[in-house]
Design a protein around this motif. Structure first.
Motif, PDB file in Angstrom:
ATOM      1  N   TYR A 320       0.824  -1.207   0.000  1.00 23.02           N
ATOM      2  CA  TYR A 320       0.000   0.000   0.000  1.00 23.02           C
ATOM      3  C   TYR A 320       0.861   1.261   0.000  1.00 23.02           C
ATOM      4  N   LYS A 321       2.005   1.216   0.660  1.00 22.10           N
ATOM      5  CA  LYS A 321       2.938   2.349   0.608  1.00 22.10           C
ATOM      6  C   LYS A 321       3.404   2.571  -0.833  1.00 22.10           C
ATOM      7  N   THR A 322       3.755   1.465  -1.505  1.00 24.50           N
ATOM      8  CA  THR A 322       4.204   1.558  -2.895  1.00 24.50           C
ATOM      9  C   THR A 322       3.100   2.101  -3.794  1.00 24.50           C
ATOM     10  N   MET A 323       1.877   1.607  -3.584  1.00 26.62           N
ATOM     11  CA  MET A 323       0.740   2.110  -4.356  1.00 26.62           C
ATOM     12  C   MET A 323       0.586   3.614  -4.191  1.00 26.62           C
ATOM     13  N   SER A 334      -7.590   9.563 -11.487  1.00 29.90           N
ATOM     14  CA  SER A 334      -8.399   9.226 -10.311  1.00 29.90           C
ATOM     15  C   SER A 334      -8.152   7.764  -9.987  1.00 29.90           C
ATOM     16  N   TYR A 335      -8.267   7.408  -8.712  1.00 33.26           N
ATOM     17  CA  TYR A 335      -8.075   6.000  -8.368  1.00 33.26           C
ATOM     18  C   TYR A 335      -9.083   5.567  -7.314  1.00 33.26           C
ATOM     19  N   TYR A 336      -9.515   4.312  -7.475  1.00 34.93           N
ATOM     20  CA  TYR A 336     -10.599   3.736  -6.682  1.00 34.93           C
ATOM     21  C   TYR A 336     -10.155   2.345  -6.235  1.00 34.93           C
ATOM     22  N   ILE A 337     -10.128   2.148  -4.930  1.00 38.33           N
ATOM     23  CA  ILE A 337      -9.485   0.958  -4.368  1.00 38.33           C
ATOM     24  C   ILE A 337     -10.409   0.276  -3.373  1.00 38.33           C
ATOM     25  N   LEU A 338     -10.649  -1.011  -3.570  1.00 38.01           N
ATOM     26  CA  LEU A 338     -11.469  -1.810  -2.658  1.00 38.01           C
ATOM     27  C   LEU A 338     -10.562  -2.677  -1.793  1.00 38.01           C
ATOM     28  N   THR A 339     -10.672  -2.519  -0.477  1.00 36.07           N
ATOM     29  CA  THR A 339      -9.875  -3.335   0.438  1.00 36.07           C
ATOM     30  C   THR A 339     -10.544  -3.397   1.807  1.00 36.07           C
ATOM     31  N   SER A 340     -10.264  -4.478   2.524  1.00 32.27           N
ATOM     32  CA  SER A 340     -10.772  -4.615   3.891  1.00 32.27           C
ATOM     33  C   SER A 340      -9.706  -4.247   4.923  1.00 32.27           C
ATOM     34  N   PHE A 341      -8.515  -3.857   4.445  1.00 32.56           N
ATOM     35  CA  PHE A 341      -7.398  -3.567   5.353  1.00 32.56           C
ATOM     36  C   PHE A 341      -7.728  -2.308   6.161  1.00 32.56           C
ATOM     37  N   PRO A 342      -7.789  -2.399   7.489  1.00 31.41           N
ATOM     38  CA  PRO A 342      -8.295  -1.278   8.302  1.00 31.41           C
ATOM     39  C   PRO A 342      -7.430  -0.018   8.264  1.00 31.41           C
ATOM     40  N   GLU A 343      -6.127  -0.162   8.083  1.00 32.77           N
ATOM     41  CA  GLU A 343      -5.249   1.019   8.077  1.00 32.77           C
ATOM     42  C   GLU A 343      -4.811   1.403   6.674  1.00 32.77           C
ATOM     43  N   PHE A 344      -5.649   1.124   5.690  1.00 36.44           N
ATOM     44  CA  PHE A 344      -5.250   1.375   4.306  1.00 36.44           C
ATOM     45  C   PHE A 344      -4.792   2.814   4.088  1.00 36.44           C
ATOM     46  N   GLU A 345      -5.603   3.792   4.491  1.00 33.43           N
ATOM     47  CA  GLU A 345      -5.273   5.189   4.228  1.00 33.43           C
ATOM     48  C   GLU A 345      -3.949   5.589   4.875  1.00 33.43           C
ATOM     49  N   GLN A 346      -3.684   5.035   6.059  1.00 34.98           N
ATOM     50  CA  GLN A 346      -2.442   5.356   6.763  1.00 34.98           C
ATOM     51  C   GLN A 346      -1.224   4.961   5.930  1.00 34.98           C
ATOM     52  N   PHE A 347      -1.242   3.754   5.373  1.00 37.69           N
ATOM     53  CA  PHE A 347      -0.086   3.279   4.619  1.00 37.69           C
ATOM     54  C   PHE A 347      -0.076   3.803   3.190  1.00 37.69           C
ATOM     55  N   PHE A 348      -1.255   4.065   2.639  1.00 37.11           N
ATOM     56  CA  PHE A 348      -1.340   4.630   1.299  1.00 37.11           C
ATOM     57  C   PHE A 348      -0.814   6.070   1.291  1.00 37.11           C
ATOM     58  N   GLY A 349      -0.935   6.740   2.455  1.00 31.92           N
ATOM     59  CA  GLY A 349      -0.358   8.064   2.598  1.00 31.92           C
ATOM     60  C   GLY A 349      -1.284   9.208   2.266  1.00 31.92           C
ATOM     61  N   ARG A 350      -2.562   8.900   2.123  1.00 33.43           N
ATOM     62  CA  ARG A 350      -3.504   9.975   1.805  1.00 33.43           C
ATOM     63  C   ARG A 350      -4.910   9.533   2.191  1.00 33.43           C
TER      64      ARG A 350
END
Length: 380
Positions: A320-323, A334-350
Motif C-alpha cells: 500500500y505504501k508503494t501504491m 483518479s483511483y478507486y481501491i477496494l480493500t478490507s485492510f483497516p489502516e489502508f489510508e495510513q499506509f497509502f499516505g492519503r
C-alpha cells in the motif's frame, strides 16, 4: 396480470447502484431496502432485468407479501396467492427460506408449510391430487423479516455474476457484479483510459469493456425462466434482440490490466477472448511499482490483496505504501481501491476523498475513492 412486482436482490451496500440501473432500464418508482430493490413492471421486464442488470445478484418475482404470526396464517395466506398463474401442472417448485427477527423462526417448518400451501393451491387450480414436478424449475423462497412474509420465485437460476466468460478464475476472484459496481461507482467514462494494476483473472477490465461497449452482461447466458410457459418466447426474443441492437461492438476503448503473476495474465487473456473482448482490453505482466502512463487523465480501479492470511500483514503494508507513491505520480488520474485492510489510508499516505462500505463476499470492505481533476476533453 399486466403489472407485476419484481425484486432485484443485491449485495449489501449496492442497493442504490442496482436502483439506478433499474431506472436506466426505464422502470420508475423503485423501492430500495436492505439487500433488494423492488419495482413494478410487466413480464418483459423480467427478461430485460436478467439480461441488463450488472450489479444485482438475481431477479425474483414477488408473488405475495403479508404478516404471519402463526403457521396457520402462513398456510392460509400462502394458499390464496395466484401460484397457478406462474407454475404449470408439471412445474418443479422446491421451497427455501430464511427468517430474521420473526415469531416464526423455524425455517424448515416455514418451508414445509409453504410447500404444503402451494400444493393445495395448485390442486384447486388443476384439479389434481398429485404433481410429478418433472417440468420447469420454480424455486420458491419464503423470507420472513419482522413477521412479514415475502413469497418469491427465482427467475434467474445461477446468479447474475455468472456472465459465462470467466472459464478460468484465480483463487479468490472478485465477483463480476462487484467489479461492475466499482466501475459504476467510480463514474468512469468510456472515452477515458481505465487501468487495473492487480487485474488477476481480468474481471474489472472485462466488465469495463462490456460497460464501455454497452454489451448486456446476460447476453450470452441462459436463465431459468426462459423455460416458463407464462413468459412467452416472443418476449425473450424481443429482449435479446434489444441487447444486440444497443451494443456498440466497434467502440474504441483504452482499458488495460497488469499483474505481477504471469499465470493470471494468461488466464485474463483467455477470459477476454471468451467474452469476445480481446480487442478492447490489453493485459501484461507488470509489478505495481513499475506502473506509469503517458495519458494525462484516467481511472485506476482495483482490488488489491487485503492481507487476510497470517503473515501477510507486513507485505500488504509495504504494497500500500508503494501504491501511494506510484499513484501519486499519475498526475490527473483518479483511483478507486477496494480493500478490507483497516489502516489502508495510513499506509497509502492519503485520506480518501470519499469511501463507501461494501461487502466483498462476506468480507466487510471499503471502496476508497480519490478524485482527480475533471478533464475537459479526451486526451489522446
Amino acid at each position: 396480470m399486466s403489472k407485476i412486482d419484481i425484486i432485484a436482490t443485491s449485495t449489501f451496500g449496492l442497493e442504490s447502484v442496482v436502483a439506478e440501473e433499474v431506472k436506466k432500464l426505464g422502470y420508475e418508482g423503485a423501492k430500495v431496502e436492505n439487500g433488494k430493490v423492488t419495482f413494478t413492471a410487466d413480464k418483459l421486464a423480467i427478461c430485460r432485468a436478467n439480461l441488463w442488470l450488472r450489479t444485482a445478484d438475481r431477479v425474483r418475482l414477488k408473488v405475495g407479501e403479508f404478516k404471519a404470526l402463526t403457521f396457520d396464517e402462513l398456510f392460509e395466506k400462502t394458499k390464496v396467492l395466484p401460484w397457478a398463474e406462474w407454475i404449470p401442472v408439471n412445474g418443479e417448485f422446491p421451497v427455501e427460506g430464511k427468517s430474521v427477527k420473526s415469531t416464526l423462526f423455524s425455517v424448515s417448518d416455514c418451508q414445509a408449510i409453504v410447500k404444503k400451501a402451494v400444493v393445495e393451491s395448485l390442486k384447486q387450480s388443476y384439479h389434481k391430487s398429485w404433481f410429478d414436478e418433472n417440468g420447469p424449475l420454480y424455486k420458491i423462497e419464503v423470507a420472513l423479516h419482522k413477521d412479514i412474509a415475502t413469497l418469491t420465485i427465482d427467475t434467474t437460476g445461477p446468479g447474475l455474476h455468472k456472465r459465462g466468460y470467466r472459464r478460468l478464475i484465480s483463487g479468490a476472484p472478485l465477483k463480476e457484479t462487484m467489479a461492475a459496481a466499482m466501475i459504476q461507482l467510480a463514474r468512469w467514462r468510456p472515452d477515458f483510459p481505465l487501468h487495473d494494476p492487480f487485474c488477476g483473472s481480468g474481471t474489472i477490465p472485462i466488465e469495463a469493456a462490456m460497460i464501455g461497449r454497452n454489451i448486456a452482461p446476460g447476453m450470452n447466458r441462459e436463465f431459468v425462466c426462459e423455460d416458463w410457459p407464462a413468459i412467452s418466447r416472443t418476449l425473450w426474443q424481443d429482449a435479446r434482440r434489444e441487447t444486440h441492437d444497443l451494443a456498440d461492438y466497434d467502440r474504441p476503448l483504452e482499458i488495460s490490466g497488469t499483474d505481477i503473476d504471469g499465470e493470471m495474465i494468461h488466464i485474463a487473456k483467455e477470459n477476454a477472448e471468451e467474452a469476445m473482448l480481446e480487442d478492447a482490453v490489453t493485459f501484461k505482466r507488470l509489478p505495481v511499482h513499475a506502473l506509469s502512463s503517458k495519458a494525462s487523465h484516467g481511472s485506476i480501479i482495483c482490488n488489491p490483496p487485503y492481507g487476510e492470511r497470517l503473515g501477510e500483514k507486513k507485505e500488504v503494508e509495504q504494497l500500500y505504501k508503494t501504491m501511494g507513491q506510484v499513484f501519486a505520480g499519475l498526475d490527473g488520474w483518479s483511483y478507486y481501491i477496494l480493500t478490507s485492510f483497516p489502516e489502508f489510508e495510513q499506509f497509502f499516505g492519503r485520506k480518501a476523498d470519499k469511501n463507501r462500505k461494501l461487502y466483498n463476499g462476506n468480507i466487510k470492505s471499503y471502496f476508497y475513492q480519490y478524485h482527480g481533476p475533471r478533464p475537459r476533453t479526451r486526451n489522446k
